[in-house]
Design a protein around this motif. Structure first.
Motif, PDB file in Angstrom:
ATOM      1  N   ALA A 160      10.359   5.115   1.168  1.00  0.00           N
ATOM      2  CA  ALA A 160       9.155   5.809   0.709  1.00  0.00           C
ATOM      3  C   ALA A 160       9.476   6.778  -0.422  1.00  0.00           C
ATOM      4  CB  ALA A 160       8.508   6.546   1.879  1.00  0.00           C
ATOM      5  N   HIS A 166       7.975   6.407  -4.296  1.00  0.00           N
ATOM      6  CA  HIS A 166       7.270   7.456  -5.049  1.00  0.00           C
ATOM      7  C   HIS A 166       7.943   7.679  -6.401  1.00  0.00           C
ATOM      8  CE1 HIS A 166       4.217   8.892  -2.282  1.00  0.00           C
ATOM      9  NE2 HIS A 166       5.095   8.912  -1.287  1.00  0.00           N
ATOM     10  N   ASP A 177       1.838   3.510  -6.389  1.00  0.00           N
ATOM     11  CA  ASP A 177       0.746   4.328  -5.862  1.00  0.00           C
ATOM     12  C   ASP A 177       0.861   4.447  -4.345  1.00  0.00           C
ATOM     13  OD1 ASP A 177      -0.518   2.078  -4.581  1.00  0.00           O
ATOM     14  OD2 ASP A 177      -1.624   1.614  -6.407  1.00  0.00           O
ATOM     15  N   ARG A 178      -0.011   5.260  -3.758  1.00  0.00           N
ATOM     16  CA  ARG A 178       0.119   5.587  -2.336  1.00  0.00           C
ATOM     17  C   ARG A 178       0.012   4.333  -1.458  1.00  0.00           C
ATOM     18  NH1 ARG A 178      -3.552  10.347  -0.058  1.00  0.00           N
ATOM     19  NH2 ARG A 178      -2.210  11.419  -1.563  1.00  0.00           N
ATOM     20  N   GLU A 179      -0.920   3.450  -1.795  1.00  0.00           N
ATOM     21  CA  GLU A 179      -1.083   2.235  -0.996  1.00  0.00           C
ATOM     22  C   GLU A 179       0.165   1.370  -1.057  1.00  0.00           C
ATOM     23  OE1 GLU A 179      -4.042  -1.681  -0.646  1.00  0.00           O
ATOM     24  OE2 GLU A 179      -4.304  -0.236  -2.271  1.00  0.00           O
ATOM     25  N   GLN A 180       0.748   1.268  -2.238  1.00  0.00           N
ATOM     26  CA  GLN A 180       1.965   0.466  -2.380  1.00  0.00           C
ATOM     27  C   GLN A 180       3.131   1.083  -1.617  1.00  0.00           C
ATOM     28  OE1 GLN A 180       1.801   0.409  -6.812  1.00  0.00           O
ATOM     29  NE2 GLN A 180       2.136  -1.784  -6.589  1.00  0.00           N
ATOM     30  N   VAL A 181       3.238   2.401  -1.666  1.00  0.00           N
ATOM     31  CA  VAL A 181       4.301   3.069  -0.909  1.00  0.00           C
ATOM     32  C   VAL A 181       4.165   2.751   0.581  1.00  0.00           C
ATOM     33  CG1 VAL A 181       5.242   5.303  -0.211  1.00  0.00           C
ATOM     34  CG2 VAL A 181       4.577   4.923  -2.597  1.00  0.00           C
ATOM     35  N   ASP A 182       2.952   2.862   1.091  1.00  0.00           N
ATOM     36  CA  ASP A 182       2.719   2.566   2.511  1.00  0.00           C
ATOM     37  C   ASP A 182       3.020   1.104   2.825  1.00  0.00           C
ATOM     38  OD1 ASP A 182       1.978   5.173   2.966  1.00  0.00           O
ATOM     39  OD2 ASP A 182      -0.174   4.776   2.854  1.00  0.00           O
TER      40      ASP A 182
END
Length: 328
Positions: free
Chosen positions: A211, A215, A220-225
């Motif tokens: 994670a 970053h 983006d946040r969705e891709q990180v998750d």
């Protein structure tokens, strides 16, 4: 897993042809003939081709409700998702009716990293959809693609179409042999790769490393998750199935982030992650989910280990789509 067809491949329920085209006119003529034959027969038709080819065919064929268009450059960006997410889904939606699909998984500009998985995809169609009522036409640009690509297409398609003439492919090979020939070791990770050896108790640390670097890579946040979930699925399998430690390596590349996990378990099922599991099965969903979440999933296995590389590319705009139904 052994593929022993009762009839010559391409003469049973599954028809899997390669169309070698040289010009836009060749492309449109070959696809239009194939599509019209399906419409006359009352068969649902799916057209899954990339980019400008999609616009070209929409113009040539019209946008009637009897045709469904899919951008292969988006939905098939990970070749491992084409069979479950595009082909199998369409077949199941219309079962038991015969369906007709134009699928172009290889095009000029397709990345060299993705190409081996594309060839394996084409070979695995002959196993995954064997016995299913599907007519599948796969266009290949015979001018702009390398001669080796055309030869690979001949090895994965039982029949070839040139200038309107459909003939058996003399170069067609057993699907398992083709898949195995592209099961090659990966290039060595760069010296800058972050490395973590972990056991089952260290999965949280592995997820945190992925994670943090995701970053840093600008995802983006969705891709990180999504990458964190995908890495956890692969890492969990690596340590649980073998009972031994595994290693994760993560590094930035020009497109985004690569996460590589190597464990001592050996993946023997060539179709793993390529078909939805039975609704009553307790396993088989992990790699399917990983194929859905990532932009590219590469797998190499040998007699003692399996290495999986997960690629996530930076994107300029939020992705849209529907999550897969993993139990069907």
């Amino acid at each position: 897993m052994t593929f022993e067809p009762a009839t010559r491949p391409g003469t049973g329920p599954l028809r899997h042809d390669a169309l070698f085209y040289r010009t836009d006119d060749d492309y449109v003529t070959g696809v239009r003939s194939f599509v019209r034959a399906g419409l006359v027969a009352g068969e649902p038709v799916l057209i899954a081709v990339p980019g400008l080819r999609l616009d070209l065919l929409r113009t040539a064929l019209g946008g009637g409700t009897e045709l469904r268009f899919v951008d292969m450059a988006r939905e098939g960006r990970n070749p491992g998702w084409i069979i479950p997410g595009v082909l199998h889904a369409f077949v199941e939606e219309h079962a038991p009716a015969r369906v007709r699909v134009v699928g172009e998984p290889v095009w000029p500009g397709r990345s060299a990293q993705a190409y081996p998985r594309c060839v394996q995809h084409e070979a695995l169609i002959n196993i995954a959809l064997a016995g299913r009522p599907v007519s599948l036409l796969c266009p290949y640009d015979a001018v702009r693609l390398d001669v080796e690509v055309i030869a690979d297409a001949a090895s994965t398609h039982p029949f070839l179409i040139r200038d309107g003439d459909r003939q058996p492919s003399a170069g067609y090979g057993h699907p398992e042999n083709v898949v195995d020939s592209f099961n090659q070791p990966f290039p060595t990770p760069p010296p800058s790769a972050s490395t973590l050896f972990f056991e089952s108790s260290g999965l949280s640390g592995m997820r945190a490393m992925v994670a943090a670097l995701a970053h840093q890579a600008g995802l983006d946040r969705e891709q990180v998750d999504d990458l964190r979930v995908a890495a956890n699925e692969i890492a969990t399998n690596a340590v649980v199935h073998s009972g031994r430690p595994a290693v994760a390596r993560v590094w930035l590349d020009d497109d985004g982030l690569v996460c590589e996990i190597t464990g001592s378990s050996v993946l023997t099922d060539r179709l793993a992650g390529r078909l939805p599991p039975s609704p009553v099965s307790d396993s088989g969903r992990g790699l399917l989910l990983v194929n859905y979440l990532c932009d590219l999933v590469q797998v190499h296995t040998d007699n003692t280990s399996t290495t999986v590389r997960l690629h996530m590319h930076r994107r300029a705009e939020p992705a849209t789509g529907t999550a897969p139904t993993l139990g069907s």
